[in-house]
Enzyme design. Structure first.
Site, short mmCIF file in Angstrom:
data_model
loop_
_atom_site.label_atom_id
_atom_site.label_comp_id
_atom_site.label_asym_id
_atom_site.label_seq_id
_atom_site.Cartn_x
_atom_site.Cartn_y
_atom_site.Cartn_z
N LYS A 117 0.84 -1.21 0.00
CA LYS A 117 0.00 0.00 0.00
C LYS A 117 0.87 1.25 0.00
O LYS A 117 0.53 2.25 -0.63
CB LYS A 117 -0.96 0.00 1.19
CG LYS A 117 -2.05 -1.05 1.05
CD LYS A 117 -3.28 -0.77 1.90
CE LYS A 117 -4.37 -1.80 1.58
NZ LYS A 117 -5.58 -1.67 2.35
N LYS A 199 -5.04 -10.03 -6.29
CA LYS A 199 -6.30 -10.40 -5.64
C LYS A 199 -7.41 -9.39 -5.96
O LYS A 199 -7.15 -8.21 -6.19
CB LYS A 199 -6.10 -10.56 -4.13
CG LYS A 199 -5.94 -9.27 -3.38
CD LYS A 199 -6.26 -9.47 -1.89
CE LYS A 199 -6.45 -8.10 -1.26
NZ LYS A 199 -7.39 -8.02 -0.18
N LYS A 202 -11.17 -4.19 -3.00
CA LYS A 202 -12.05 -3.01 -3.03
C LYS A 202 -11.30 -1.80 -3.53
O LYS A 202 -11.88 -0.89 -4.09
CB LYS A 202 -12.55 -2.71 -1.61
CG LYS A 202 -13.53 -3.70 -1.11
CD LYS A 202 -14.21 -3.15 0.13
CE LYS A 202 -14.02 -4.08 1.31
NZ LYS A 202 -13.10 -3.57 2.30
P1 ATP Z 1 -8.86 -3.18 0.40
O1 ATP Z 1 -8.60 -3.46 -1.03
O2 ATP Z 1 -9.53 -1.86 0.65
O3 ATP Z 1 -7.67 -3.45 1.29
P2 ATP Z 1 -10.14 -5.73 0.63
O4 ATP Z 1 -10.90 -5.96 -0.61
O5 ATP Z 1 -8.84 -6.44 0.80
O6 ATP Z 1 -9.97 -4.18 0.86
P3 ATP Z 1 -10.92 -6.05 3.42
O7 ATP Z 1 -12.02 -5.30 4.05
O8 ATP Z 1 -9.56 -5.56 3.70
O9 ATP Z 1 -11.11 -6.09 1.82
O10 ATP Z 1 -11.06 -7.59 3.77
C1 ATP Z 1 -12.15 -8.21 4.44
C2 ATP Z 1 -11.96 -9.71 4.43
O11 ATP Z 1 -12.02 -10.21 3.09
C3 ATP Z 1 -10.59 -10.17 4.97
O12 ATP Z 1 -10.77 -11.34 5.75
C4 ATP Z 1 -9.80 -10.50 3.74
O13 ATP Z 1 -8.82 -11.48 3.98
C5 ATP Z 1 -10.88 -11.02 2.81
N1 ATP Z 1 -10.52 -10.80 1.40
C6 ATP Z 1 -10.25 -9.61 0.81
N2 ATP Z 1 -9.99 -9.77 -0.50
C7 ATP Z 1 -10.08 -11.11 -0.74
C8 ATP Z 1 -9.93 -11.92 -1.91
N3 ATP Z 1 -9.63 -11.37 -3.08
N4 ATP Z 1 -10.09 -13.24 -1.80
C9 ATP Z 1 -10.41 -13.81 -0.61
N5 ATP Z 1 -10.57 -13.11 0.53
C10 ATP Z 1 -10.42 -11.78 0.48
#
Ligand code: ATP
Ligand code: LTN
Length: 335
Positions: A117, A199, A202
């Site tokens: 990040k 991955k 968001k």
């Molecule tokens: P950001 O991109 O803003 O960091 P994010 O999409 O990674 O957000 P989080 O709110 O940080 O989402 O994650 C919430 C949960 O979803 C966590 O347990 C994380 O491990 C899981 N998670 C996030 N992205 C994935 C993915 N692509 N596949 C599986 N699990 C995920």
């Protein structure tokens, strides 16, 4: 509640940034739904974590409610699980300060998420982003959970939480339970629709990279149609074909069919035939979640009442652990 209590607990959370996507659901939330029947469960909307990157205040406010509503819409039952907003329980921030004073800088310098990040943000990196894992450790440790269900990307943060807990226990006596990560292999890492090697996230600037839980059927059709693929005929769970592997995995989890059945069904087929079928499976899968979301948000005050109640319950548990921590550290109790 002390670390030796016999109540089996679970804790997890997601950030209110943007909206939850299929990766969040398959990697984390669907496991929470499963866990809530076996554990005393705490599911948190981690708004303080969201502040580690610049947020529009109005959007953060809306996203916090939306994320909580999506927990419920996805099947979290507020009568069984405690659903709450992180900033409503002051113990999280206070405990972060206390644990900061025990955490070596170089433990945080190793965190992959921070490094990734920080590169993206350039000059915008703040101390909160660096300290993110200590806040996450506080979230977890305050609830003395046995297991923490997360996606694969959070494994390192969980190990850090365990390291901090171990250090505290060594120095001040048994206080925190060392939580186990619960990472279900299937769905632990759903990949971007635009790049099978990163991955689904968001914070990806392209909305085409993810399927949001609230996407319309047209959005989903368009995103799957434009998803990156390869030119090989015949679809297989081949890790050397990351986009193909990812789309088949999504299909497999949502359809409930076995990988063998799917491979034989699509052995002689190209993506042109597969994509409409995947679209249908995704659209059908999300329909009940979207219907429930509309119900949860239609009733004025309903969600707010759930969160108010959740914060009270969470505050009691967290407050008890924090009181114990303060005492162990030698802080004078309020007079
Ligand atoms: P950001 O991109 O803003 O960091 P994010 O999409 O990674 O957000 P989080 O709110 O940080 O989402 O994650 C919430 C949960 O979803 C966590 O347990 C994380 O491990 C899981 N998670 C996030 N992205 C994935 C993915 N692509 N596949 C599986 N699990 C995920
Ligand atoms: N960092 C996590 C969100 C998170 C979390 C937690 C997950 C914050 N606190 C405590 C589990 C337990 C992420 O998914 N990015």
């Amino acid at each position: 509640m002390s670390a030796t209590s016999s109540v089996r607990r679970t804790f997890s959370g997601a950030q209110p940034t943007g909206q939850l996507h299929l990766g969040n659901y398959l990697g984390a939330i669907r496991n929470w739904v499963h866990e809530q029947s076996q554990y005393e469960s705490y599911f948190c909307v981690v708004d303080l974590h969201a502040l580690t990157i610049p947020q529009d205040p109005r959007e953060l406010h809306a996203a916090t409610l939306r994320t909580a509503a999506l927990y419920i819409a996805s099947g979290i039952d507020p009568d069984r699980a405690t659903v709450f907003v992180q900033s409503h329980v002051g113990a999280h921030a206070e405990s972060t300060w206390l644990l900061n004073c025990l955490t070596p800088m170089n433990w945080l310098e190793r965190m992959i998420q921070y490094k990734e990040k920080a590169v993206k943000l350039g000059e915008d990196v703040n101390i909160g982003l660096f300290d993110y894992p200590v806040l996450m450790a506080s979230d977890i440790l305050l609830y003395q959970p046995h297991v923490v269900p997360v996606g694969e990307d959070q494994k390192q943060h969980l190990e850090l939480a365990r390291d901090i807990a171990r250090r505290f226990n060594d120095r001040f006596g048994e206080t925190f339970r060392l939580p186990e990560p619960l990472i279900r292999k299937e769905g632990a890492r759903v990949m971007s629709l635009q790049d099978g090697t990163t991955k689904m996230s968001k914070s990806d600037p392209s909305d085409l990279s993810r399927i949001n839980l609230l996407d319309t059927a047209d959005d989903i059709r368009n995103k799957i149609k434009r998803a990156k693929t390869d030119a090989v005929l015949g679809l297989t769970f081949d890790p050397a074909r990351p986009e193909c592997y990812n789309l088949l995995t999504i299909y497999q989890i949502l359809s409930g069919e076995s990988p063998e059945a799917i491979e034989s069904q699509f052995a002689g087929v190209g993506f042109g035939k597969f994509k409409p079928l995947l679209t249908e499976v995704v659209v059908e899968f999300l329909k009940p979640i979207q219907t429930r979301y509309r119900e949860v948000t239609a009733e004025p005050g309903h969600l707010e009442a759930i969160l108010r109640d959740g914060a009270i319950r969470a505050g009691q548990v967290a407050g008890e652990t924090l009181g114990n921590v303060r005492q162990k550290l030698g802080l004078l109790a309020p007079l």
